[in-house]
Write a protein that holds these residues in place. Structure first.
Motif, mmCIF file in Angstrom:
data_model
loop_
_atom_site.group_PDB
_atom_site.id
_atom_site.type_symbol
_atom_site.label_atom_id
_atom_site.label_comp_id
_atom_site.label_asym_id
_atom_site.label_seq_id
_atom_site.Cartn_x
_atom_site.Cartn_y
_atom_site.Cartn_z
ATOM 1 N N ALA A 10 0.906 -1.277 0.184
ATOM 2 C CA ALA A 10 -0.185 -0.010 0.082
ATOM 3 C C ALA A 10 0.794 1.262 0.059
ATOM 4 N N HIS A 11 0.575 2.144 -0.521
ATOM 5 C CA HIS A 11 0.968 3.465 -0.332
ATOM 6 C C HIS A 11 1.034 4.087 1.196
ATOM 7 N N GLY A 75 6.168 1.492 2.224
ATOM 8 C CA GLY A 75 5.305 2.160 1.285
ATOM 9 C C GLY A 75 6.283 3.126 0.418
ATOM 10 N N VAL A 95 -3.476 -5.771 -2.309
ATOM 11 C CA VAL A 95 -2.966 -4.364 -2.678
ATOM 12 C C VAL A 95 -4.076 -3.476 -1.916
ATOM 13 N N VAL A 97 -5.710 -0.128 -1.135
ATOM 14 C CA VAL A 97 -5.919 1.194 -1.855
ATOM 15 C C VAL A 97 -6.936 2.215 -0.826
ATOM 16 N N PRO A 103 -4.942 4.820 -6.249
ATOM 17 C CA PRO A 103 -3.643 4.494 -6.226
ATOM 18 C C PRO A 103 -2.653 5.566 -6.529
ATOM 19 N N THR A 107 1.970 3.081 -4.252
ATOM 20 C CA THR A 107 1.402 2.003 -4.507
ATOM 21 C C THR A 107 2.074 1.480 -5.971
#
Length: 608
Positions: A10-11, A75, A95, A97, A103, A107
């Protein structure tokens, strides 16, 4: 053995560490009455303060008759050295988000690595309880991202879950029932993620995460590719080229049960374990049975793009605030860091008093400096420089370029575009991102971005969000305008006097407070003009026996500019250093004596 190995991608700030907390709670890993730490996986103080994951961690949960090993990945692209190796340990990826932000570059960075190693992703749209959530559009953006990253047909056919990690539920649709908790996610992992592939043959494992333990020595974590292993077994470590690094016995095998590590009597292929006993083997080396001769193939690692000099602190205040000040201590600490962090490169400079440290970005280097000052180190660091490389075909210099995505309110987009073009950035996309905001995408040289984060927040009243990702190397873009103002430099050593500071206020804003220790050559403020100016900040008021009105007794000073570590690194020029100690961050000239500075300036002009 029923086993699944999954990475969470993940970011920054999209909720992956919170998700792991919920998985641990709902799988029965914690007792009902156990006190649970928030963000259990972020064990490092800096991670908790900044709310980011820096080091990869592993945990494990039991669901029905299957054990699920969960690896939490960083991340930030600055810690990408961790990500690439971790993805080789797992067979599936969640994943995660954000339902509002969609995204973002990090990501993209981690997903591109995951798709490249052939992982089949599960997409989890988190934070659907946000008032500005737009889950349907975000799913389309995720699909477009996967397609742009050359995902296969199988990878594009990804299953989707919606939910809120904070509230502890997942469902097949954004409006789904909250009653099942995390069960839909557990069941989907068992269905969609393949069990680990196991190869035939004796014990082999590639080192993925390295750490130092005060009791067990070096601990290497990795996934066993083939064979089994027991304590006291003889093994050896091979380098990526197949050279023998060392042989030794395994003293302990640890596996994750919940977030605790428990010793094992035997570990089988497919499991993620940590082994202790060897003293030299490191990340990306193959740990194997003595009969094995060929190493496993390790993932190549992106090159460092930014470097800095770590220098012994030689200011007059050296040694007054920290207890680790010698070049040997600094050198040993940096070499120890480079052993476990493959994205860092540490080399000794010719003068023996400084070390060159290269990394993925200034955030990674700033975190290293912050960690060292908390350990009691004193050192001086130079301005971050980009790592250039020569194109062998044309002979011209190339510099690192980053893809920069800035989300900003429409009213502030003009100033962002102007500032980015001044920094030699090229805009490649501009589109609305909902709620009167725009998403601007640039390709910008890394050196132009050093120190831009603070300026961006000032220009946009704190509303802009900037994300960066290494894009590649391109021909050198020419000079970029640096700081426009000169600095105010103390011409003597002592304690700053409020009266002197008050009298010098028209020269420019100060960076220190009355009573602070200063020394000759230390930067105490910013000059209003473009040249440097030496000032006497120690001069007290002349005392006479004539009475005055009380008006001029109390001096009111303008609040000083507060310098954080990142701000200081971005602020200094090439002839300046940041002095970092456990208690203070000071700015200074490289040469403290004014005559030495003049000589250095003349020598520089002669070369130019």
């Amino acid at each position: 053995m029923n086993l699944r190995n999954v990475a969470i991608i993940a970011h920054v700030d999209h909720g992956k560490t919170t998700l792991v907390d919920r998985l641990l709670q709902q799988s029965g890993t914690y007792r009902d009455n156990q006190r649970v730490v928030e963000r259990a996986m972020d064990s490092n103080d800096l991670e908790r303060e900044r709310g980011i994951t820096i080091l990869a961690k592993a945990a494990s949960v039991q669901w029905k008759d299957t054990r699920i090993n969960i690896v939490d990945t960083p991340g930030h692209a600055d810690f990408g050295g961790e990500v690439e190796r971790i993805l080789n340990m797992v067979d599936g990826a969640l994943v995660l988000v954000d339902a509002a932000e969609g995204p973002l570059p990090q990501t993209k960075f981690v997903v591109s690595k995951a798709l490249k190693v052939g992982l089949k992703p599960i997409v989890v749209i988190n934070k659907v309880d946000r008032p500005d959530a737009r889950p349907t559009e975000v799913i389309n953006e995720v699909f477009d991202l996967f397609a742009a990253l050359d995902a296969s047909e199988e990878q594009l056919d990804f299953p989707i879950l919606y939910g809120s990690a904070k509230q502890g539920w997942m469902a097949d649709s954004p409006e789904g029932s909250h009653d099942a908790g995390m069960q839909p996610l557990f069941d989907l992992i068992l269905r969609h993620v393949a069990p680990p592939t196991v190869e035939e043959g004796p014990f082999r494992m590639i080192g993925t995460i390295l750490e130092a333990n005060p009791y067990l020595g070096r601990i290497i974590t990795g996934r066993i590719t083939s064979g089994t292993i027991k304590p006291n077994q003889q093994i050896k470590a091979l380098s990526a080229e197949g050279k023998l690094i060392e042989s030794g016995r395994i003293t302990k095998i640890l596996a994750f049960r919940g977030i605790e590590r428990t010793p094992l009597d035997e570990a089988e292929a497919g499991d993620i374990v940590a082994i202790a006993g060897l003293t030299k083997g490191t990340v990306a080396d193959t740990f194997c049975d003595p009969s094995v001769d060929t190493p496993l193939t390790a993932q190549p690692i992106d090159p460092p793009t930014v470097s800095m000099s770590f220098i012994v602190n030689n200011s007059p205040l050296a040694g007054t605030e920290g207890d680790k000040v010698t070049s040997r201590m600094i050198r040993d600490r940096l070499l120890r860091e480079a052993e476990g962090n493959v994205a860092l490169r540490v080399t000794e400079a010719s003068d023996k008093d400084s070390m060159e440290v290269s990394g993925r970005g200034e955030l990674q280097l700033a975190i290293l400096i912050e960690t060292m000052r908390r350990e009691g180190f004193e050192l001086s660091v130079s301005r971050p420089r980009v790592v250039l490389k020569k194109d062998e075909a044309t002979g011209e210099w190339q510099e690192p370029i980053e893809e920069v995505v800035i989300d900003v309110d429409e009213e502030h987009s003009g100033v962002v575009v102007q500032k980015m073009s001044e920094r030699k950035a090229e805009m490649i996309e501009m589109r609305p991102s909902g709620g009167h905001r725009l998403r601007l995408v640039f390709y910008a040289p890394t050196r132009g971005l050093i120190g831009y984060q603070g300026e961006l927040l000032t220009d946009t009243r704190g509303t802009a969000i900037m994300n960066r990702l290494f894009h590649g190397y391109a021909p050198y873009k020419g000079d970029i305008q640096g700081r426009r103002n000169g600095v105010l430099i103390s011409n003597d050593q002592g304690e700053a006097v409020a009266y002197a500071m008050f009298k010098l206020e028209d020269r420019g804003p100060m960076m220190i407070e009355p009573g602070w220790k200063v020394y000759k050559g230390m930067i105490v403020g910013e000059h209003t003009r473009d040249n440097d100016l030496e000032i006497n900040i120690l001069k007290g008021k002349q005392l006479t026996n004539i009475r005055t009105t009380s008006k001029d007794e109390a001096v009111r000073l303008t609040p000083p500019i507060r310098m954080t570590l990142e701000k200081a690194l971005a602020y200094i020029e090439d002839d300046e250093l940041v002095e970092v100690t456990p208690k203070s961050i000071r700015l200074r000239k490289k040469f403290l004596d004014a005559n030495d500075r003049k000589r250095a300036e003349k020598a520089k002009e002669a070369v130019a």
